[in-house]
Design an enzyme around this catalytic site. Sequence first.
Site, PDB file in Angstrom:
ATOM      1  N   CYS A   1      74.930  64.601  56.974  1.00 41.51           N
ATOM      2  CA  CYS A   1      74.438  63.450  56.230  1.00 41.51           C
ATOM      3  C   CYS A   1      75.170  62.176  56.653  1.00 41.51           C
ATOM      4  O   CYS A   1      76.369  62.180  56.884  1.00 41.51           O
ATOM      5  CB  CYS A   1      74.591  63.601  54.719  1.00 41.51           C
ATOM      6  SG  CYS A   1      73.664  64.977  54.058  1.00 41.51           S
TER       7      CYS A   1
ATOM      8  N   ARG B   1      74.144  62.905  62.504  1.00 42.72           N
ATOM      9  CA  ARG B   1      74.794  63.632  61.413  1.00 42.72           C
ATOM     10  C   ARG B   1      73.813  64.467  60.590  1.00 42.72           C
ATOM     11  O   ARG B   1      74.225  65.259  59.743  1.00 42.72           O
ATOM     12  CB  ARG B   1      75.495  62.646  60.466  1.00 42.72           C
ATOM     13  CG  ARG B   1      76.535  61.800  61.149  1.00 42.72           C
ATOM     14  CD  ARG B   1      77.098  60.781  60.187  1.00 42.72           C
ATOM     15  NE  ARG B   1      77.904  61.424  59.168  1.00 42.72           N
ATOM     16  CZ  ARG B   1      79.201  61.616  59.262  1.00 42.72           C
ATOM     17  NH1 ARG B   1      79.853  61.209  60.325  1.00 42.72           N
ATOM     18  NH2 ARG B   1      79.856  62.219  58.302  1.00 42.72           N
TER      19      ARG B   1
ATOM     20  N   TRP C   1      71.180  66.080  56.108  1.00 46.85           N
ATOM     21  CA  TRP C   1      71.279  67.434  56.662  1.00 46.85           C
ATOM     22  C   TRP C   1      71.318  68.345  55.441  1.00 46.85           C
ATOM     23  O   TRP C   1      72.286  68.327  54.672  1.00 46.85           O
ATOM     24  CB  TRP C   1      72.554  67.578  57.494  1.00 46.85           C
ATOM     25  CG  TRP C   1      72.666  68.892  58.176  1.00 46.85           C
ATOM     26  CD1 TRP C   1      72.059  69.269  59.338  1.00 46.85           C
ATOM     27  CD2 TRP C   1      73.440  70.027  57.746  1.00 46.85           C
ATOM     28  NE1 TRP C   1      72.408  70.557  59.649  1.00 46.85           N
ATOM     29  CE2 TRP C   1      73.249  71.049  58.697  1.00 46.85           C
ATOM     30  CE3 TRP C   1      74.275  70.273  56.655  1.00 46.85           C
ATOM     31  CZ2 TRP C   1      73.860  72.293  58.596  1.00 46.85           C
ATOM     32  CZ3 TRP C   1      74.883  71.504  56.545  1.00 46.85           C
ATOM     33  CH2 TRP C   1      74.668  72.505  57.516  1.00 46.85           C
TER      34      TRP C   1
ATOM     35  N   ASN D   1      77.287  61.991  50.770  1.00 48.40           N
ATOM     36  CA  ASN D   1      77.567  62.901  51.884  1.00 48.40           C
ATOM     37  C   ASN D   1      78.637  63.861  51.390  1.00 48.40           C
ATOM     38  O   ASN D   1      79.688  63.419  50.931  1.00 48.40           O
ATOM     39  CB  ASN D   1      78.078  62.090  53.093  1.00 48.40           C
ATOM     40  CG  ASN D   1      78.674  62.972  54.168  1.00 48.40           C
ATOM     41  OD1 ASN D   1      78.292  64.127  54.317  1.00 48.40           O
ATOM     42  ND2 ASN D   1      79.611  62.428  54.919  1.00 48.40           N
ATOM     43  N   GLY D   2      78.352  65.153  51.449  1.00 47.83           N
ATOM     44  CA  GLY D   2      79.344  66.130  50.985  1.00 47.83           C
ATOM     45  C   GLY D   2      78.682  67.181  50.119  1.00 47.83           C
ATOM     46  O   GLY D   2      77.457  67.334  50.151  1.00 47.83           O
TER      47      GLY D   2
ATOM     48  N   GLU E   1      81.287  79.133  75.779  1.00 43.39           N
ATOM     49  CA  GLU E   1      80.793  77.753  75.652  1.00 43.39           C
ATOM     50  C   GLU E   1      79.405  77.624  76.292  1.00 43.39           C
ATOM     51  O   GLU E   1      78.513  76.968  75.747  1.00 43.39           O
ATOM     52  CB  GLU E   1      81.822  76.801  76.284  1.00 43.39           C
ATOM     53  CG  GLU E   1      81.432  75.339  76.332  1.00 43.39           C
ATOM     54  CD  GLU E   1      81.123  74.727  74.968  1.00 43.39           C
ATOM     55  OE1 GLU E   1      81.385  75.349  73.927  1.00 43.39           O
ATOM     56  OE2 GLU E   1      80.568  73.624  74.958  1.00 43.39           O
TER      57      GLU E   1
ATOM     58  N   LYS F   1      76.056  76.489  74.257  1.00 45.51           N
ATOM     59  CA  LYS F   1      75.197  75.361  74.667  1.00 45.51           C
ATOM     60  C   LYS F   1      73.751  75.813  74.795  1.00 45.51           C
ATOM     61  O   LYS F   1      72.840  75.154  74.321  1.00 45.51           O
ATOM     62  CB  LYS F   1      75.646  74.776  76.013  1.00 45.51           C
ATOM     63  CG  LYS F   1      76.876  73.961  76.044  1.00 45.51           C
ATOM     64  CD  LYS F   1      76.810  72.629  75.344  1.00 45.51           C
ATOM     65  CE  LYS F   1      77.263  72.779  73.915  1.00 45.51           C
ATOM     66  NZ  LYS F   1      78.627  72.538  73.636  1.00 45.51           N
TER      67      LYS F   1
ATOM     68  N   GLU G   1      72.169  76.628  71.290  1.00 41.69           N
ATOM     69  CA  GLU G   1      71.956  75.542  70.326  1.00 41.69           C
ATOM     70  C   GLU G   1      70.878  74.562  70.752  1.00 41.69           C
ATOM     71  O   GLU G   1      70.200  74.000  69.901  1.00 41.69           O
ATOM     72  CB  GLU G   1      73.257  74.829  69.944  1.00 41.69           C
ATOM     73  CG  GLU G   1      73.868  73.953  70.990  1.00 41.69           C
ATOM     74  CD  GLU G   1      75.179  73.330  70.533  1.00 41.69           C
ATOM     75  OE1 GLU G   1      75.278  72.931  69.374  1.00 41.69           O
ATOM     76  OE2 GLU G   1      76.096  73.232  71.361  1.00 41.69           O
TER      77      GLU G   1
ATOM     78  N   HIS H   1      81.016  98.818  77.588  1.00 41.22           N
ATOM     79  CA  HIS H   1      81.293  99.376  76.261  1.00 41.22           C
ATOM     80  C   HIS H   1      80.168  99.079  75.274  1.00 41.22           C
ATOM     81  O   HIS H   1      80.372  99.202  74.071  1.00 41.22           O
ATOM     82  CB  HIS H   1      82.628  98.840  75.740  1.00 41.22           C
ATOM     83  CG  HIS H   1      83.781  99.216  76.621  1.00 41.22           C
ATOM     84  ND1 HIS H   1      84.240 100.508  76.728  1.00 41.22           N
ATOM     85  CD2 HIS H   1      84.515  98.477  77.469  1.00 41.22           C
ATOM     86  CE1 HIS H   1      85.237 100.547  77.605  1.00 41.22           C
ATOM     87  NE2 HIS H   1      85.425  99.326  78.065  1.00 41.22           N
TER      88      HIS H   1
ATOM     89  N   LYS I   1      75.799  66.871  63.913  1.00 40.98           N
ATOM     90  CA  LYS I   1      77.140  66.670  64.452  1.00 40.98           C
ATOM     91  C   LYS I   1      78.055  66.313  63.290  1.00 40.98           C
ATOM     92  O   LYS I   1      77.593  65.893  62.244  1.00 40.98           O
ATOM     93  CB  LYS I   1      77.093  65.516  65.453  1.00 40.98           C
ATOM     94  CG  LYS I   1      78.073  65.691  66.587  1.00 40.98           C
ATOM     95  CD  LYS I   1      77.812  64.741  67.689  1.00 40.98           C
ATOM     96  CE  LYS I   1      78.873  64.883  68.747  1.00 40.98           C
ATOM     97  NZ  LYS I   1      78.743  66.135  69.492  1.00 40.98           N
TER      98      LYS I   1
HETATM   99  C1  F6R Z   1      78.599  72.528  69.713  1.00 41.41           C
HETATM  100  C2  F6R Z   1      79.305  71.613  68.840  1.00 41.41           C
HETATM  101  C3  F6R Z   1      79.980  72.175  67.643  1.00 41.41           C
HETATM  102  C4  F6R Z   1      81.302  71.415  67.384  1.00 41.41           C
HETATM  103  C5  F6R Z   1      81.916  71.901  66.061  1.00 41.41           C
HETATM  104  C6  F6R Z   1      83.261  71.239  65.811  1.00 41.41           C
HETATM  105  O1  F6R Z   1      78.039  71.873  70.806  1.00 41.41           O
HETATM  106  O2  F6R Z   1      79.325  70.435  69.059  1.00 41.41           O
HETATM  107  O3  F6R Z   1      80.195  73.532  67.762  1.00 41.41           O
HETATM  108  O4  F6R Z   1      82.174  71.648  68.440  1.00 41.41           O
HETATM  109  O5  F6R Z   1      81.050  71.585  65.015  1.00 41.41           O
HETATM  110  O6  F6R Z   1      83.163  69.859  65.735  1.00 41.41           O
HETATM  111  P1  F6R Z   1      84.404  68.940  65.957  1.00 41.41           P
HETATM  112  O7  F6R Z   1      84.853  69.105  67.368  1.00 41.41           O
HETATM  113  O8  F6R Z   1      83.908  67.556  65.668  1.00 41.41           O
HETATM  114  O9  F6R Z   1      85.469  69.376  64.998  1.00 41.41           O
END
Ligand code: F6R
Length: 608
Positions: free
Chosen positions: A2, A27, A75, A100-101, A482, A486, A489, A505, A603
Amino acid sequence: MCGIVGGIAQRDVVPILMEGLKRLEYRGYDSAGVAVLDERQHIQRIRSVGKVAALKDLIDGAALSSSLGIAHTRWATHGMPAERNAHPHMSGERVAIVHNGIIENYADLRQDLSAKGFTFTSETDTEVIAHLLADVLASEPDFIKAIRKASSKLVGAYALAVVSPDDPDQMVVIRAGSPLVIGLGVGENFIASDVFALLPVTQRFIFLDEGDLAHVSRDEVRIFDDQGRQVEREVRTSRVSASSAEKGPYRHYMLKEIFEQPAVIAETLEGRIHKGKLLEDSFGFEAKQLLDKTQNVHIIACGTSYHAGLVARYWLEEVGIHCSVEVASEFRYRQVVVPENTLFVTISQSGETADTLAALRGAETQGYLGSLTICNVPESSLVRESNVALMTRAGPEIGVASTKAFSTQLVALRLLVLALAKRRGMSTERERELVEELHALPRQVEVILELNDAIKEMANAFAEKNHALFLGRGSFYPIAMEGALKLKEISYIHAEAYPAGELKHGPLALVDAEMPVICALPDDPLLEKVISNLQEVRARGGELFLFSDQKVKIGLDRFQNLTLSDIYPSTAPIVYTVPLQLLSYHVAILKGTDVDQPRNLAKSVTVE
Ligand code: F6R
């Protein structure tokens, strides 16, 4: 998680709120809304499901304008994405709120308020706040006192902005666990979840402390701490330009951010290495004191940042430092045994991730030596609350899938490893070698980026696939994790990462011609072992997609391979990450997904 934005000015704030929402969309983007006070001091509210663009069409159609308003991009936590659940939330005509929260005791409050006759039109926890405030206002006509009283009943983490016709010349904001900044103008002031939202209108910001409540009017901002005492908070000037958060010639933020990596890696190294030496003074005096005593390192992070921590564990243990790494959401709820002289390290792009922040706060009483954060946002809570911050200088990362933040986190971790290794007697010759390898990194990443077209071609093989397996060994296992994160997501292809030696295994049962297997093959001591594991995959008809060092002889029957040259072992995990980012990007393009704003995600995860 949010985004909120608000403004009070002499001019029409609606375009400013809409631009702010667009900049906050990373966000959360399942619905959005605006509430303003019109010239008759009535609240006008417009909300819409979907992205900010959908809201903008409605706002333009309604010709909404006002000099005071608040806005929100959501969000979903409580209640599905729907117009009724979109913010701002109102209680009658009395108050409009953006939040937000998460309000943890919302169910109890909702029950009490329903019993008092308040009617709920949404499933959100936020509507509870609006009605709670209206309830308090019935016996406490002073708007500020009422807000203070109502917020004292809220349990949880939140940032709130409130407007009311009762008090038409100001908005009131509270920060209690979720980020909130005030942007200062001349004859106008603004509030938002982060500075990016407000960069088109100001560079001057106040970052509220936990528990602060602020009255924001056109000409002044008055701030009160959690005890109700009026306080001064520092005014800071942001060095980030409004355009640094723009897409430029790129089709997506993610692509722009992948291509920015050579520059931001160089920026992260700037002033920290020189002529074959680590310039540790640049970390600050407090860092020196902490690192002098550090015997163990405990790294806490989430998602991509957690993967950076996992890579660092290999690096730290190579130089004799015991290191454990854990996701913040698990760490924060368990008992930990902290060995003596353990440094608590958090890694975070945003510096606001709720779990990581809670882990840091919990760690304060657990006997750690001190805390160091590797973070990308200088004004963030993690930076402010850690003893030492090692900044990643990646610039604004807007794409939800983290790319340049990850590579710069790894660079910062290399610097930390060097600093600790020197304390364990690393020779100046070895320091020179490792520093030179870091110095060469931006150019190496530039060379990898030239593979973009070839990787785009490779991506075609994934367009019809539903699953993918990423393999790696040693420090390349977290790189495989990683890569899988990627891909899943942004392309919604189910992807898993496995340490290559674990395949037999269990997961080998999944391998067939429909299962693409992706693997980085650096020229390292585990190479032969990994190739044997890949033989096992080929023998079962699995399709191999490899990124190998030019020197590597693969000796398999059928596979697609792109070769990388002149990679140094100390920085190889950083370099090999880049083709995996590009592969995910191009697969997502073929799949037609929303690359920068993948479904269900946001994010900066400021809720638990
Ligand atoms: C994946 C991604 C998330 C963040 C995670 C932590 O591409 O961006 O997995 O890495 O939400 O976020 P930060 O780094 O802001 O604490």
